[in-house]
Write an enzyme that holds these catalytic residues in place. Structure first.
Site: not given
Ligand SMILES: Cc1cc2nc3c(=O)[nH]c(=O)nc-3n(C[C@H](O)[C@H](O)[C@H](O)COP(=O)(O)OP(=O)(O)OC[C@H]3O[C@@H](n4cnc5c(N)ncnc54)[C@H](O)[C@@H]3O)c2cc1C
Length: 383
Positions: A127, A157, A335, A131, A362
């Site tokens: 959501e 998604i 490169q 994430g 994932e």
């Molecule tokens: C092209 C694409 C396709 C996708 N497809 C799907 C899908 O089909 N279904 C679905 O449900 N989701 C999907 N996603 C979502 C994806 O799984 C999330 O973007 C991902 O889990 C990260 O969540 P976020 O983007 O909210 O980043 P955040 O969770 O906000 O993270 C931001 C940064 O903070 C870091 N961080 C967060 N928590 C911690 C912690 N505890 N310790 C250290 N570092 C941390 C992360 O590693 C990252 O560097 C997709 C995303 C993209 C870009």
């Protein structure tokens, strides 16, 4: 673990590569530029068996073993990660939880259409506000008579605008992971809305969507597993999904290796092929080692799944290493190509853009490290 492939595995891999080289590779640049793959490819993916690889024959799949699945994902990743995503999500993130947690009625309803490509699935966990911390999601499913009413939104998604069914994770109980349930929601349900997200860095041919549920009514028979089991279903599914992403990344590294090798041999500077320069050979050697290391980690995880042994940490290691290796390899391949790597006449620019998301979705690389660190120390960094 036996690294010698069986005749069937070799034959499937060869057929997969030939089909992808004929059907996907010639079009991938145009699809990338148009930000849309030709969706008629979905039926072809079904006919080739990609969409039913891990679905048993009785439900219309081909019931392949997990190493064959990993090799198929590698070939798909080498050809086009946007197309690989269609298969990984529909077969892996939707077909597999239905197979593992669904009722017989749910299996009969969805598995055959998914296996043949007649229907496509998407996986709705992330959501806008949750994430990595998916257990805090806020989409709600409220009982109403013998139905549930789902309200909320999902972000990023894959397959979202194309899918016929969505595994929607929604809160039926209190806060935290234990309050989450999973539902199989047809995307033509009244109140189910989807908006395509444009302007992605990579996976541009892939439909990625924002979903909104405005009081979507589903019968109790849409519940996947038990109430409160949703987070377990999500995490179990993603553990296997990570092997699929890792295998796709191996395909990216392999594609970079093949492209860089070929270019270095035919391009001349200073009167000799680039391949004669040791600094160019070093780049190609680094890509080659990454390809082997990523593949071995991925096959180990696939082998554990096949033998029904614990595989979660090995899947995290494979996903972490292979996704970072894909970014490294694609960067090196650009490169090797010099300025020609910066334009899309050659595949390496697209490999680099496509690879970048692999360390994010994932479970980000940081989350994989926390899972591996927890397994090593016995101490969890998560609340
Ligand atoms: C092209 C694409 C396709 C996708 N497809 C799907 C899908 O089909 N279904 C679905 O449900 N989701 C999907 N996603 C979502 C994806 O799984 C999330 O973007 C991902 O889990 C990260 O969540 P976020 O983007 O909210 O980043 P955040 O969770 O906000 O993270 C931001 C940064 O903070 C870091 N961080 C967060 N928590 C911690 C912690 N505890 N310790 C250290 N570092 C941390 C992360 O590693 C990252 O560097 C997709 C995303 C993209 C870009």
């Amino acid at each position: 673990m036996d690294l010698a492939l069986t005749d069937d595995q070799r034959a499937f891999r060869q057929a997969a590569r030939e089909w992808l080289d004929a059907t996907v590779v010639p079009h991938r640049r145009d699809w990338d530029r148009a930000e849309q793959v030709d969706t008629s490819i979905i039926r072809g993916l079904g006919e080739m068996g990609f969409l039913g690889l891990t679905i048993p024959e009785e439900y219309g799949g081909i019931g392949g073993d997990y190493l064959t699945y990993a090799m198929a994902m590698e070939e798909l990743g080498r050809a086009d990660s946007s197309v690989r995503g269609i298969v990984s999500v529909s077969n892996g993130l939707v077909g597999k939880p239905i197979l593992g947690f669904g009722t017989e009625e749910q299996k009969q309803q969805w598995l055959r259409p998914i296996a043949t490509g007649e229907a496509l699935g998407c996986f709705g966990l992330t959501e806008a506000e949750t994430g990595s911390d998916a257990g805090s999601l806020s989409t709600r499913a409220v009982p109403d008579g013998s139905d549930y009413i789902i309200t909320g939104e999902k972000m990023f998604i894959t397959n979202g605008t194309w899918a016929d069914v969505c595994v929607v994770f929604a809160r039926t109980g209190g806060p935290g992971p234990k309050g989450v349930s999973a539902f199989l929601v047809p995307t033509d349900s009244p109140g189910f809305m989807r908006t395509e997200i444009k302007g992605k860095l990579g996976l541009r041919g892939q439909a990625t969507a924002q979903l909104a549920f405005d009081g979507v009514r589903v019968p109790a028979s849409a519940l996947l597993g038990q109430e409160g089991q949703g987070f377990t279903i999500a995490m179990t599914t993603l553990d296997k999904g990570r092997v699929s992403v890792a295998a796709g990344c191996v395909g990216i590294v392999q594609g970079c290796l093949e492209a860089a090798r070929e270019y270095a041999v035919q391009r001349t500077q200073f009167g000799r092929p680039l391949a004669k320069f040791q600094l160019v050979q070093e780049m190609i050697a680094d890509i080659s080692v990454d390809a082997d290391a990523a593949r071995l980690l991925t096959w180990r995880a696939a082998d554990l799944i096949e033998r029904h042994l614990p595989f979660g940490v090995e899947a995290s290691k494979a996903k972490l290493f292979a996704s970072e290796a894909a970014v490294r390899a694609a960067n090196l391949a650009v490169q090797v190509f010099g300025g020609y790597g910066y334009i899309d006449d050659y595949p390496v620019q697209k490999y680099l853009r496509d690879a970048r998301v692999m360390t994010l979705y994932e479970g980000t690389s940081q989350i994989q490290k926390l899972l591996i660190g927890r397994a090593e120390t016995g101490v969890s960094a998560f609340l």
